[in-house]
Design a protein around this motif. Structure first.
Motif, PDB file in Angstrom:
ATOM      1  N   ARG A  29       1.151  -1.365  -0.080  1.00  0.00           N
ATOM      2  CA  ARG A  29      -0.165  -0.020   0.242  1.00  0.00           C
ATOM      3  C   ARG A  29       0.581   0.930  -0.018  1.00  0.00           C
ATOM      4  NH1 ARG A  29      -1.267   2.231   5.764  1.00  0.00           N
ATOM      5  NH2 ARG A  29      -0.168   1.375   7.284  1.00  0.00           N
ATOM      6  N   ALA A  30       2.105   1.028   0.619  1.00  0.00           N
ATOM      7  CA  ALA A  30       3.000   2.225   0.525  1.00  0.00           C
ATOM      8  C   ALA A  30       4.236   2.474  -1.127  1.00  0.00           C
ATOM      9  CB  ALA A  30       3.860   2.763   1.665  1.00  0.00           C
ATOM     10  N   LYS A  31       4.015   3.391  -1.590  1.00  0.00           N
ATOM     11  CA  LYS A  31       5.058   2.565  -2.482  1.00  0.00           C
ATOM     12  C   LYS A  31       6.155   3.505  -2.949  1.00  0.00           C
ATOM     13  CE  LYS A  31       1.937   0.751  -5.016  1.00  0.00           C
ATOM     14  NZ  LYS A  31       1.533  -0.556  -5.112  1.00  0.00           N
ATOM     15  N   GLU A  32       6.182   4.789  -1.623  1.00  0.00           N
ATOM     16  CA  GLU A  32       7.485   5.668  -2.021  1.00  0.00           C
ATOM     17  C   GLU A  32       8.319   5.281  -0.440  1.00  0.00           C
ATOM     18  OE1 GLU A  32       8.547  10.874  -1.108  1.00  0.00           O
ATOM     19  OE2 GLU A  32       6.491   9.296  -0.793  1.00  0.00           O
ATOM     20  N   LEU A  33       9.106   5.449  -1.214  1.00  0.00           N
ATOM     21  CA  LEU A  33      10.569   4.592  -0.605  1.00  0.00           C
ATOM     22  C   LEU A  33      12.054   6.221   0.147  1.00  0.00           C
ATOM     23  CD1 LEU A  33      12.842   2.867   0.336  1.00  0.00           C
ATOM     24  CD2 LEU A  33      14.140   2.452  -1.054  1.00  0.00           C
ATOM     25  N   LEU A  34      11.240   5.995   1.387  1.00  0.00           N
ATOM     26  CA  LEU A  34      12.633   6.741   2.024  1.00  0.00           C
ATOM     27  C   LEU A  34      13.130   6.660   2.671  1.00  0.00           C
ATOM     28  CD1 LEU A  34       9.484  10.088   2.944  1.00  0.00           C
ATOM     29  CD2 LEU A  34      10.935   9.841   0.155  1.00  0.00           C
ATOM     30  N   GLY A  35      14.443   7.707   2.481  1.00  0.00           N
ATOM     31  CA  GLY A  35      16.099   7.193   3.687  1.00  0.00           C
ATOM     32  C   GLY A  35      15.980   8.277   4.366  1.00  0.00           C
ATOM     33  N   ILE A  36      16.465   8.440   5.180  1.00  0.00           N
ATOM     34  CA  ILE A  36      16.766   9.127   6.898  1.00  0.00           C
ATOM     35  C   ILE A  36      18.396   9.771   6.388  1.00  0.00           C
ATOM     36  CG2 ILE A  36      17.248  10.320   9.467  1.00  0.00           C
ATOM     37  CD1 ILE A  36      15.767   6.843   9.366  1.00  0.00           C
ATOM     38  N   ASN A  37      18.588  12.143   6.392  1.00  0.00           N
ATOM     39  CA  ASN A  37      19.575  12.456   6.016  1.00  0.00           C
ATOM     40  C   ASN A  37      19.867  12.083   7.260  1.00  0.00           C
ATOM     41  OD1 ASN A  37      20.687  14.640   6.319  1.00  0.00           O
ATOM     42  ND2 ASN A  37      20.310  14.625   3.862  1.00  0.00           N
ATOM     43  N   ILE A  38      21.448  12.764   7.104  1.00  0.00           N
ATOM     44  CA  ILE A  38      22.244  12.851   8.354  1.00  0.00           C
ATOM     45  C   ILE A  38      22.588  13.382   9.280  1.00  0.00           C
ATOM     46  CG2 ILE A  38      24.713  14.124   7.554  1.00  0.00           C
ATOM     47  CD1 ILE A  38      25.772  11.294   8.807  1.00  0.00           C
ATOM     48  N   ASP A  39      21.516  14.970   8.357  1.00  0.00           N
ATOM     49  CA  ASP A  39      20.694  15.735   9.336  1.00  0.00           C
ATOM     50  C   ASP A  39      19.696  15.635  10.141  1.00  0.00           C
ATOM     51  OD1 ASP A  39      23.295  17.929   9.343  1.00  0.00           O
ATOM     52  OD2 ASP A  39      22.376  18.238   6.638  1.00  0.00           O
ATOM     53  N   LYS A  40      18.796  14.492  10.125  1.00  0.00           N
ATOM     54  CA  LYS A  40      18.568  14.121  10.475  1.00  0.00           C
ATOM     55  C   LYS A  40      15.955  14.355  10.111  1.00  0.00           C
ATOM     56  CE  LYS A  40      20.866  13.279  14.495  1.00  0.00           C
ATOM     57  NZ  LYS A  40      20.818  13.517  15.518  1.00  0.00           N
ATOM     58  N   PHE A  41      15.750  13.602   8.990  1.00  0.00           N
ATOM     59  CA  PHE A  41      15.344  13.870   8.316  1.00  0.00           C
ATOM     60  C   PHE A  41      14.989  13.113   6.848  1.00  0.00           C
ATOM     61  CE2 PHE A  41      18.057  17.220   5.870  1.00  0.00           C
ATOM     62  CZ  PHE A  41      17.876  17.103   4.893  1.00  0.00           C
ATOM     63  N   PHE A  42      13.625  13.001   6.809  1.00  0.00           N
ATOM     64  CA  PHE A  42      13.619  12.108   6.154  1.00  0.00           C
ATOM     65  C   PHE A  42      13.583  12.604   4.305  1.00  0.00           C
ATOM     66  CE2 PHE A  42      10.799  10.248   8.549  1.00  0.00           C
ATOM     67  CZ  PHE A  42      11.094   8.938   9.181  1.00  0.00           C
ATOM     68  N   MET A  43      14.195  11.105   3.448  1.00  0.00           N
ATOM     69  CA  MET A  43      14.345  12.687   1.820  1.00  0.00           C
ATOM     70  C   MET A  43      14.566  10.696   1.247  1.00  0.00           C
ATOM     71  SD  MET A  43      18.975  11.987   2.123  1.00  0.00           S
ATOM     72  CE  MET A  43      19.354  10.857   2.432  1.00  0.00           C
ATOM     73  N   PRO A  44      14.323  11.653  -0.266  1.00  0.00           N
ATOM     74  CA  PRO A  44      14.321  10.254  -1.006  1.00  0.00           C
ATOM     75  C   PRO A  44      14.622   9.327  -1.404  1.00  0.00           C
ATOM     76  CG  PRO A  44      13.305  11.840  -2.655  1.00  0.00           C
ATOM     77  CD  PRO A  44      13.920  12.958  -0.848  1.00  0.00           C
ATOM     78  N   SER A  45      15.262   7.933  -1.428  1.00  0.00           N
ATOM     79  CA  SER A  45      16.171   6.722  -0.795  1.00  0.00           C
ATOM     80  C   SER A  45      16.815   7.182  -2.913  1.00  0.00           C
ATOM     81  CB  SER A  45      15.728   5.539  -0.840  1.00  0.00           C
ATOM     82  OG  SER A  45      16.861   5.041  -0.744  1.00  0.00           O
TER      83      SER A  45
END
Length: 390
Positions: A29-45
């Motif tokens: 059901r979830a399509k978007e894959l995100l990673g975590i930036n070292i500055d502590k926010f979600f970002m596109p993987s």
């Protein structure tokens, strides 16, 4: 009665207030894959997921956290972020997803503020294991402590913090619009404009590359890190004072052009306007310093460096191994410019001077706001808690 007690005697273990969430993306059901930036926010993987079974990935919902505990010892930070998205997304199966057990006791944004503190990262690093990458076991992560004042006090702190953060965000958005305006004016005057004289000349006639300066060794001067030259923004985030060793030397109104991958490809180009008058600073040898010659506008130099055509020319000249390719300034000197460019120079300079001045003013405000934000984060250890006394 109420006894006001210093927070240091009332730290609570994080594990008492959070619980792990292990919901897999079984129904996709979830399509978007995100990673975590070292500055502590979600970002596109950036991970290549072609042929990957995304049903094994973990789902993150609104007001849930995700963190990567694997490389804390190596990076000296723990990437952790709070989702404020309405729609769920997925993260790596290697990440931990967790949420607060009772948000009437611990505010999610208050906890994220605590995670954002440099002291939190140092404490997390101290507890890492002996693995070469320095992982932080979940049990030790849960044993990390934090002050938990009343929920009303937490909301007050979060509100104050968000006021500062939102002001920073607004100033950055306004500066981005101003940068786009300056670049549009450059394009209008020097790219789209049809000069009556179509003859071309080398850029070396307009720009002095890596100009020479003398700085006494062992003298303390301003230094600009590559990390402090922003992507898609002219303003340099900060300078530090340190003893001069060697490197690129520059002064106000110079343009710093990152000559290495991926910094150039990502748009790391800075305009120096943060020094005291007549000061000379220095930075990495991976900067090419570009200075306007004679009657050439320094703003024109910066806008040229940001121009897609010029950057494409620079990127096409990169040499070296694939992991660390570089641009040589001698190649940039040969970039062709219309010989009549100087005809529009003074008019362009007048048009964009006010834009650059506004960007500088807002950038200085951003630096002040960031100082206020960091002070607020530092003060979290000094928040007082009311304890009932029988």
């Amino acid at each position: 009665m109420h006894d006001i007690t210093n927070i240091h005697s009332d730290y609570k273990k994080l594990g008492e207030y959070i619980k792990p969430i292990k919901v897999k993306n079984k129904d996709l059901r979830a399509k978007e894959l995100l990673g975590i930036n070292i500055d502590k926010f979600f970002m596109p993987s950036v991970a290549n997921v072609v042929g990957t079974d995304l049903s094994k990935y973990k789902i993150v919902e609104n007001n849930q956290f995700a963190c990567n505990r694997m490389h804390v010892g190596r990076d000296y930070r723990i990437p952790v972020a709070l989702s404020k998205r309405e729609e769920p997304f997925i993260v790596s199966p290697a990440y931990d997803v967790f949420e607060i057990i009772d948000t009437s006791i611990l505010h999610p944004e208050y906890l994220m503020m605590w995670f954002s503190r440099k002291e939190f990262d140092r404490n997390a690093w101290f507890h890492t294991d002996a693995d070469v990458r320095g992982g932080l076991p979940w049990k030790l992560f849960c044993n990390l402590e934090l002050p938990i004042p009343s929920i009303e006090k937490q909301r007050e702190i979060v509100k104050e913090y968000n006021t500062i953060v939102n002001r920073i965000k607004l100033n950055k958005q306004l500066n981005l619009k101003l940068e786009e305006t300056a670049q549009a004016l450059y394009k209008h005057w020097f790219v789209d404009f049809e000069f009556p004289n179509g003859d071309l000349t080398d850029l070396d006639n307009y720009i002095d590359f890596n100009p020479k300066h003398s700085i006494k060794k062992n003298s303390t001067v301003s230094y600009i890190e590559m990390a402090d030259v922003q992507e898609s923004a002219m303003s340099i985030k900060k300078t530090i004072k340190r003893e001069f060793t060697s490197g690129s030397k520059f002064k106000n109104e110079d343009t710093l052009f990152a000559r290495i991958t991926p910094c150039l490809e990502n748009g790391k180009i800075g305009f120096v306007d943060c020094l005291k008058d007549k000061d000379v600073a220095y930075g990495s040898t991976e900067f090419i310093v570009m200075r306007a010659k004679n009657e050439v506008s320094p703003f024109w130099v910066y806008c040229l460096a940001r121009d897609d055509n010029f950057r494409a020319y620079a990127i096409s000249s990169m040499v070296g191994s694939s992991g660390r390719q570089r641009v040589h300034s001698d190649y940039l000197k040969e970039y062709k410019v219309n010989i009549a460019t100087s005809l529009n120079m003074s008019e362009f300079h007048k048009n964009v001077s006010s834009i650059f001045k506004q960007i500088k003013t807002r950038s200085e405000e951003i630096k002040l706001l960031n100082t206020m934000k960091n002070l607020l984060l530092a003060k979290m250890t000094k928040v007082e808690i009311e304890k009932e006394v029988i």
